[in-house]
Design a protein around this motif. Structure first.
Motif: not given
Lengths: 213, 258
Positions: A1-2, A23, A26-27, A30, A192, A195-196, A199, B71, B74
């Motif tokens: 996990x992050x 979320x 977590x993001x 990440x 979050x 996707x990319x 992020x 986790x 995303x």
């Protein structure tokens, strides 16, 4: 996990007891932030940056924010020049109020009222949509590299069209997707969950928090 | 303007993905995190995990799965199957699921829809329906709600039902055609259209996709804002990217794969 990155900037994700806050936390972990989902005032005071997430109804979120004692903490954090970001309903809470919950006062960090998306469109807007950066948006470090990027939206209401809008999306006309006033940022979409591209935005925010710390 | 979502649906038993999957470069075809990442890379807009775990006690594995997926991946995901109480929903949402989907439990106790919507918001409350064509008198729409995996009729008119659950707070409706499920003949477009015309919330078309050419009619003729498929993705017959290329070629707006 992050896990939170010990050497990353300390980012406090405000935990006021509503649905899925996991979320957002977590993001940030990440992308290398030392992120903590917390209601601890000491930790929030020490943080390099503060995140106000939110899902559900405006009135319910404001009530939870007051019940947890974090409404004033959020207002203070936004006022003291540390990077601050509101996400989705967390963005809407920054305004003075919302048509969704008449009579409920928002945090009043940004001027204006949150209103319903046009009746002609399916509500909620529950889809990915493309960002159009405004002139202010093209120089905003939060949106660096993200013009025309796709982000995930889930909302039936939206912030006002002025001032300080940095990005819009098309949904029955141009809708406010992101704003910035000084060190206060907000996005109507969920980075979050985007996707990319999402992020990348969180990485940009973490960089802003790190530069500022 | 609507940007149509493409949603792979994965069946999960005790936290493991079941059925097929032939992707190259995948270490463990039963690992939900690994599969979710593959679909994310292909451009999936959301994911739905359908929990088919028989034993209620073993559903903790599903909560753990939600946590593990959240986790690492995303994009938004929904968990359906076995959610009977607000507490069931809360555990999944707290673990990182974005939405929960309820089906038979809503038929058994419609207030569950309102309870979940009131506590967590309509945006995370999906009501899935299994419906079938019928000529039973009194069911004016010609579509009947079925439960128990489509084996048992309820005598409830599908269109009256979706109006009711939206009034109760459902934020999205997933329409699965029992007649078409597994046939590969394409979505039941009349049924999908009847639901989409009856409610003002997003509608997901489901059941019957046999090839990428079946997606666009779900959006254009069916009026769905999201299109779901399971087997054509899992067995590697088509990628999500290929599904999107086919949708775009038919004039449906999609988020292009990266």
């Amino acid at each position: 996990m992050s896990e939170p990155a010990a050497d990353g900037p300390l980012i406090a994700v405000l935990d006021y007891g509503i649905g899925n806050l996991h979320s957002a936390h977590q993001s940030f972990c990440h992308v290398g932030a030392n992120a903590h989902l917390t209601a601890d005032r000491g930790l929030i005071a020490d943080a390099a940056a503060v995140v106000l997430p939110g899902v559900g109804a405006f009135g319910a979120c404001m009530r939870a924010l007051h019940d947890s004692g974090l409404a004033t903490v959020a207002i203070d954090a936004a006022a003291d020049d540390r990077p601050f970001i509101g996400i989705c309903v967390g963005m809407q809470l920054l305004y003075e109020g919302s048509e969704e919950s008449p009579g409920v006062e928002g945090l009043g960090i940004l001027p204006g009222q949150v209103g319903w998306l046009p009746k002609t469109e399916i509500r909620p807007q529950m889809q990915w949509n493309q960002l159009d950066l405004t002139d202010a948006g093209t120089t905003d470090p939060l949106l660096d590299g993200l013009d025309r990027s796709w982000m995930y939206f889930v909302h039936s209401l939206v912030g006002p069209g002025a001032p300080e809008v940095t990005a819009t999306c098309q949904y029955g006309g141009a809708q406010t997707a992101a704003v910035r006033r000084g060190s206060v940022w907000a996005t109507q979409f969920h980075p979050e969950k985007s996707a990319r591209a999402g992020l990348q935005l969180l990485t940009n925010f973490t960089r802003i928090a790190g530069a500022d710390a | 303007m609507t940007v149509v979502r493409v949603i792979p649906c994965l069946d999960v038993d005790q936290g493991r993905v079941v059925k097929g999957v032939n992707f190259v470069d995948i270490v463990d075809a039963g690992d939900p995190v690994e599969l979710a990442a593959v679909y994310d890379q292909q451009g999936a807009d959301e994911l739905i995990f359908l929990d088919i775990t028989a034993s209620h006690e073993r559903r903790d594995t599903t909560v753990e799965m939600a946590r593990a997926v959240a986790e690492q991946v995303f994009i938004p995901f929904t968990i359906g199957g076995g959610i009977r109480t607000v507490d069931d929903a809360r555990r999944l949402l707290r673990a990182g699921a974005d939405k929960v989907s309820i089906n038979s439990a809503a038929v058994a106790r419609p207030e569950l829809v309102a309870e979940i919507a009131d506590e967590f918001g309509s945006q995370c409350c999906v009501v899935a329906i299994d419906a079938k064509r019928t000529d039973t008198p009194g069911l004016d729409s010609g579509f009947e709600i079925f439960v128990k995996g489509g084996r048992e009729g309820t005598g409830i008119d599908a269109i009256e039902w979706v109006r009711k659950v939206v009034d109760l707070g459902a934020g999205e409706i997933m329409v699965n055609s029992i007649d078409r499920d597994g046939t590969r003949d394409g979505y039941d477009l009349e049924m999908t259209r009847a639901v989409a015309d009856a409610v003002r919330v997003p509608v997901i078309a489901s059941g019957g996709v046999g090839g990428v050419e079946d997606f666009a009619p779900g959006a254009i003729e069916g009026g769905a804002t999201a299109v779901l498929a399971a087997s054509i993705f899992h067995f590697g017959e088509a990628s999500v990217a290929e599904a999107k290329t086919a949708l775009a070629a038919s004039g449906v707006r999609v988020r292009p794969p990266e």
